[in-house]
Design an enzyme around this catalytic site. Structure first.
Site, PDB file in Angstrom:
ATOM      1  N   CYS B  34     -29.224 -40.520 -18.422  1.00 16.68           N
ATOM      2  CA  CYS B  34     -29.294 -41.977 -18.466  1.00 16.68           C
ATOM      3  C   CYS B  34     -28.048 -42.668 -17.948  1.00 16.68           C
ATOM      4  CB  CYS B  34     -29.580 -42.445 -19.884  1.00 16.68           C
ATOM      5  SG  CYS B  34     -28.366 -41.796 -21.011  1.00 16.68           S
ATOM      6  N   CYS B 103     -28.346 -36.989 -25.947  1.00 14.13           N
ATOM      7  CA  CYS B 103     -27.102 -37.759 -26.034  1.00 14.13           C
ATOM      8  C   CYS B 103     -25.997 -36.932 -26.669  1.00 14.13           C
ATOM      9  CB  CYS B 103     -27.304 -39.034 -26.847  1.00 14.13           C
ATOM     10  SG  CYS B 103     -28.836 -39.871 -26.512  1.00 14.13           S
TER      11      CYS B 103
HETATM   12  S1  FES Z   1     -29.892 -42.484 -24.348  1.00 15.43           S
HETATM   13 FE1  FES Z   1     -28.282 -42.785 -23.047  1.00 15.43          FE
HETATM   14  S2  FES Z   1     -26.731 -41.653 -24.073  1.00 15.43           S
HETATM   15 FE2  FES Z   1     -28.238 -41.841 -25.517  1.00 15.43          FE
END
Ligand code: FES
Ligand code: PLP
Lengths: 393, 125
Positions: B34, B103
């Site tokens: 992300c 993450c």
């Molecule tokens: S979804 Fe982007 S770091 Fe957690």
């Protein structure tokens, strides 16, 4: 702490008058509108009254209003149903990159079945250029589907102009008006739409009910099969209480008209002016003028959207984000991407959408909380630190 | 999706957040999924991490796991710190929603990268 709900583009609180209409139906009016005896007839009358309200708003005949289970179903029937009904004529569809997934995903499904789909680009404000539509039309184009107002950034598309073009070429024209129905004029003749989708829960009605306007003579096939309800285009016993609630919600929106939109616009602009004055490194997403009155989408550089949402929630404020981190697919907003916003910027996108319960006091409270939230998150941000260092270097 | 109370506590009040002046090792990593970014700074004495700080741009889970990993490594021998995995960090936070497990990888990678930065600076590699 009072809650400040700023996610009215996602859904809206059901208004008290609608709750009353719904309760009345649930308690007393249980009949199946397809039946002949009195309780069925009562239900039928109530449902047809709702249909008349919709026909009034759309400027169409009541037979042209099909009740559905919501915006998603309306979009699916429109795209799949019109494409398949015109299969012999051609297999080309024109839509845009910024449609809701309720339009994009049926288009993708059709591509797998052999259709050709053109996904038109938008400019930096999220606006489609009608000349691009014109240029994309081929002899095989049978359907154009372009949304009226975008749910993420609020940009209002030049639908009437595109509608004229479609009409001149005898191409079926669908518009997803889920975000504009009840807010902007959605007269189907002015817009030139053959098909139009709307949804109840965006205008203070119940969830799970919507409508599809289908212009008389438009070729369209059902996607579900069953009884004869809703001209067999949407079979199944109607969600009568939902439809009546939707009707009441739409009636009240129409009665309030532009005055409420003007009020929302003032709130939105007050918030934006305040943000600009109090928070550095922000950018507005969406068209400066041609935009839904209640929609404010802002990029806060050097921070991530989910962390803003969580922090605002601590202050009782509900908002949405275009950040990859908030989507299940972990992809940044396809709308912002189509507008040319790079992923590292859309990471910090926050959407605040106003509704009838919001007040000036809400805006001022957001303006208290939001700058602190952004400042705190920036203090954790490695790229903000790097940015500041570059500034002083 | 909802975060555990512990995740929210570390998100609200992150421990050891900020830049470290004169760190012995720095780990800078990005989340390819992300696009989030984490920097982890460590101070090392006698092969032991004596202090850790972080800076993170990311979601609630990214900030909370960053905070938690700095707590977990303090006082650890380098070799023991290297055994800390992302699932151990997630577990220490009372778990993460499944779509947020990725993450926590950021925290594990930043830690490994900070330690190898320290070791290569010392010529220990
Ligand atoms: S979804 Fe982007 S770091 Fe957690
Ligand atoms: C533009 C647009 N189209 C379609 C939909 C889907 O509507 P519903 O939630 O009623 O299925 C939405 C709502 O999220 C929307 O904003």
């Amino acid at each position: 702490m009072g809650r400040i709900y700023l996610d009215n583009n996602a859904t809206t609180p059901v208004r008290p008058e609608v709750v009353e209409a719904l309760a009345g139906m649930l308690k007393g009016c249980y009949g199946n509108p397809s039946t002949l005896y009195c309780v069925g007839h009562e239900a039928h009358v109530e449902m047809e009254r709702a249909r008349d309200i919709m026909a009034g708003i759309l400027g169409c005949n009541r037979e042209e209003v099909i009740f559905t289970s919501g915006g998603t179903e309306s979009d699916n029937i429109a795209v799949l149903g019109a494409a398949r009904a015109n299969r012999k004529k051609g297999n080309h569809i024109i839509t845009t990159k910024i449609e809701h997934h309720a339009v994009l995903n049926p288009c993708k499904a059709l591509e797998k079945e052999g259709w050709q789909v053109t996904y038109l680009p938008v400019d930096e404000y999220g606006m489609v250029n009608p000349a691009d539509v014109e240029r994309s039309i081929t002899s095989g184009t049978t359907l154009i589907s372009i949304m009226h107002a975008n749910n993420e950034v609020g940009t209002i598309q030049p639908i009437a102009e595109i509608g004229k073009m479609a009409k001149a070429r005898k191409i079926t024209f669908h518009t997803d008006a889920v975000q504009s129905f009840g807010k902007l004029s959605v007269n189907v003749n002015e817009l030139g739409a053959d098909l139009l989708s709307a949804s109840s829960h965006k205008i203070y009605g119940p969830k799970g009910v919507g409508l599809l306007y289908v212009r008389k003579g438009t070729k369209i096939l059902p996607i579900m099969f069953g009884g004869h309800q809703e001209r067999s285009l949407r079979p199944g016993t109607e969600n009568v209480p939902g439809i009546v609630g939707f009707g009441r919600a739409a009636e009240l929106m129409a009665a309030e008209g532009p005055a409420e939109e003007a009020r929302l616009l003032k709130l939105r602009d007050r918030l934006w002016e305040g943000i600009k004055a109090k928070v550095p490194h922000v950018k507005l997403n969406g068209h400066p003028a041609m935009r839904l009155a209640g929609t404010l989408n802002v990029i806060f550089e050097y921070v991530e959207g989910e962390s803003i949402i969580l922090s605002l929630d601590e202050h009782g404020i509900c908002a949405a984000s275009g950040s990859a981190c908030t989507s299940d697919a972990l992809e940044p907003s396809h709308v912002l991407a189509a507008m040319g916003v790079p992923p590292e910027k859309s990471h910090g996108a926050l959407r605040m959408s106003f509704g009838r319960e919001n007040t000036e006091e809400d805006v001022d409270k957001v303006l208290e909380a939001l700058p602190k939230v952004v400042e705190k998150l920036r203090s954790f941000s490695p790229i903000y630190k790097d940015f500041l260092r570059q500034q002083t270097a | 999706m909802a975060y555990s109370e512990k995740v929210m506590d570390h998100f609200r009040n992150p421990r050891n957040v900020g830049e470290m002046t004169d760190p012995d090792g720095v780990g800078k990593v990005g989340n390819p999924v992300c696009g989030d970014i984490m920097e982890l700074y460590i101070k090392v004495k006698d092969d032991t991490i004596v202090d850790a700080k972080f800076q993170t741009l990311g979601c609630g889970a990214a900030i909370a796991t960053s905070s938690m990993v700095t707590e977990m490594v303090k006082g650890q021998k380098l070799d023991d710190a290297l055994k800390i995995s992302n699932s151990m960090v997630a577990e220490a936070l009372g778990g993460l929603p499944s779509q947020k497990m990725h993450c926590s990888v950021l925290a594990e990678e930043a830690l490994q990268s900070a330690i190898s930065d320290y070791r290569s600076k010392k010529g220990l590699k």
